[in-house]
Design a protein around this motif. Structure first.
Motif, mmCIF file in Angstrom:
data_model
loop_
_atom_site.group_PDB
_atom_site.id
_atom_site.type_symbol
_atom_site.label_atom_id
_atom_site.label_comp_id
_atom_site.label_asym_id
_atom_site.label_seq_id
_atom_site.Cartn_x
_atom_site.Cartn_y
_atom_site.Cartn_z
ATOM 1 N N GLY A 61 -5.980 5.763 8.037
ATOM 2 C CA GLY A 61 -7.332 6.253 7.239
ATOM 3 C C GLY A 61 -8.220 5.288 6.665
ATOM 4 O O GLY A 61 -8.184 3.960 6.973
ATOM 5 N N THR A 62 -9.150 6.056 6.205
ATOM 6 C CA THR A 62 -10.354 5.280 5.605
ATOM 7 C C THR A 62 -10.444 5.352 4.046
ATOM 8 O O THR A 62 -10.435 6.277 3.709
ATOM 9 C CB THR A 62 -11.940 5.563 6.142
ATOM 10 O OG1 THR A 62 -11.689 5.456 7.553
ATOM 11 C CG2 THR A 62 -13.100 4.770 5.658
ATOM 12 N N GLU A 63 -10.460 4.166 3.460
ATOM 13 C CA GLU A 63 -10.416 4.383 1.910
ATOM 14 C C GLU A 63 -11.713 4.677 1.457
ATOM 15 O O GLU A 63 -12.837 3.931 1.844
ATOM 16 C CB GLU A 63 -9.988 2.952 1.286
ATOM 17 C CG GLU A 63 -8.493 2.639 1.810
ATOM 18 C CD GLU A 63 -7.995 1.233 1.125
ATOM 19 O OE1 GLU A 63 -8.822 0.554 0.628
ATOM 20 O OE2 GLU A 63 -7.008 0.986 1.436
ATOM 21 N N ASP B 148 -9.669 6.905 -6.081
ATOM 22 C CA ASP B 148 -9.496 6.343 -4.669
ATOM 23 C C ASP B 148 -8.823 7.431 -3.702
ATOM 24 O O ASP B 148 -8.009 8.133 -3.940
ATOM 25 C CB ASP B 148 -8.712 5.158 -4.756
ATOM 26 C CG ASP B 148 -9.240 3.976 -5.291
ATOM 27 O OD1 ASP B 148 -10.292 3.922 -5.007
ATOM 28 O OD2 ASP B 148 -8.469 3.266 -5.816
ATOM 29 N N TYR B 149 -9.092 7.810 -2.601
ATOM 30 C CA TYR B 149 -8.692 8.625 -1.778
ATOM 31 C C TYR B 149 -8.694 7.835 -0.255
ATOM 32 O O TYR B 149 -9.202 6.767 -0.005
ATOM 33 C CB TYR B 149 -9.688 9.951 -1.589
ATOM 34 C CG TYR B 149 -9.766 10.503 -2.915
ATOM 35 C CD1 TYR B 149 -8.853 11.438 -3.283
ATOM 36 C CD2 TYR B 149 -10.960 10.299 -3.621
ATOM 37 C CE1 TYR B 149 -8.756 11.982 -4.381
ATOM 38 C CE2 TYR B 149 -10.860 11.015 -4.760
ATOM 39 C CZ TYR B 149 -9.933 11.916 -5.259
ATOM 40 O OH TYR B 149 -10.068 12.765 -6.331
ATOM 41 N N LEU B 150 -8.066 8.807 0.646
ATOM 42 C CA LEU B 150 -8.012 8.275 2.308
ATOM 43 C C LEU B 150 -8.389 9.392 2.747
ATOM 44 O O LEU B 150 -8.197 10.526 2.581
ATOM 45 C CB LEU B 150 -6.509 7.762 2.542
ATOM 46 C CG LEU B 150 -6.008 6.788 2.147
ATOM 47 C CD1 LEU B 150 -4.598 6.430 2.392
ATOM 48 C CD2 LEU B 150 -6.889 5.464 2.544
ATOM 49 N N MET C 168 -8.429 10.760 6.691
ATOM 50 C CA MET C 168 -7.782 10.395 8.023
ATOM 51 C C MET C 168 -7.520 11.732 8.722
ATOM 52 O O MET C 168 -7.909 12.756 8.254
ATOM 53 C CB MET C 168 -6.340 9.956 7.757
ATOM 54 C CG MET C 168 -5.448 10.828 7.026
ATOM 55 S SD MET C 168 -3.713 10.067 6.642
ATOM 56 C CE MET C 168 -4.248 9.124 5.468
ATOM 57 N N LYS D 282 0.943 -1.026 0.072
ATOM 58 C CA LYS D 282 0.101 0.085 0.075
ATOM 59 C C LYS D 282 0.909 1.229 0.087
ATOM 60 O O LYS D 282 1.804 1.313 0.652
ATOM 61 C CB LYS D 282 -0.783 0.183 1.045
ATOM 62 C CG LYS D 282 -1.900 -1.108 1.279
ATOM 63 C CD LYS D 282 -2.868 -1.057 2.434
ATOM 64 C CE LYS D 282 -3.428 0.208 2.453
ATOM 65 N NZ LYS D 282 -4.418 0.379 3.580
#
Length: 95
Positions: free
Chosen positions: A72-74, A81-83, A85, A34
Motif C-alpha cells: 500500500g501507499t501511506e 494514518d491510512y493505507l 492498496m 510496521k
C-alpha cells in the motif's frame, strides 16, 4: 473529509502494535515493526474484467484484514494514518 477508493482499491487503517511485550519489556518506537493488520475503512466498487463488467470486492468496510509488510501507499487524512492498496495486496480477513 470523505474518501471513496476507485476500482479494486481499499482504504485500511493500520492497527497499532503493542508497546509492551507479554514479558513486560517496553518496545521503543524505533524498534517497532510496521503493522500488518488493520481495519478496512472504505472500498471501491470493484475491478473491471475484459468485458467491462464490474466484479465486486470480497472485503467490506469494517473487516479486519492482514496485508504484506510493505503493501500500500501511506496517506494522512484528518490527522490519521491510512493505507491505500489493491484488494490483491490483502492476504486475508481475520475472523
Amino acid at each position: 473529509m470523505a474518501f471513496r477508493p476507485l476500482h479494486d482499491r481499499v482504504m485500511v487503517k493500520p492497527t497499532e502494535q503493542d508497546e509492551v511485550t507479554k514479558g513486560g519489556i517496553i518496545i521503543p518506537d524505533t524498534a517497532k515493526e510496521k503493522p500488518m493488520q488493520g481495519e478496512v475503512v472504505a472500498v471501491g466498487p470493484g475491478a473491471r474484467d475484459d468485458n467491462g463488467k464490474v466484479n465486486p470486492l470480497d472485503v467490506k468496510a469494517g473487516d479486519r484484514v492482514m496485508y504484506g509488510k510493505w503493501s500500500g501507499t501511506e496517506v494522512k487524512m484528518d490527522g490519521a494514518d491510512y493505507l491505500i492498496m489493491r484488494e490483491s495486496d490483502l492476504m486475508g480477513i481475520l475472523e
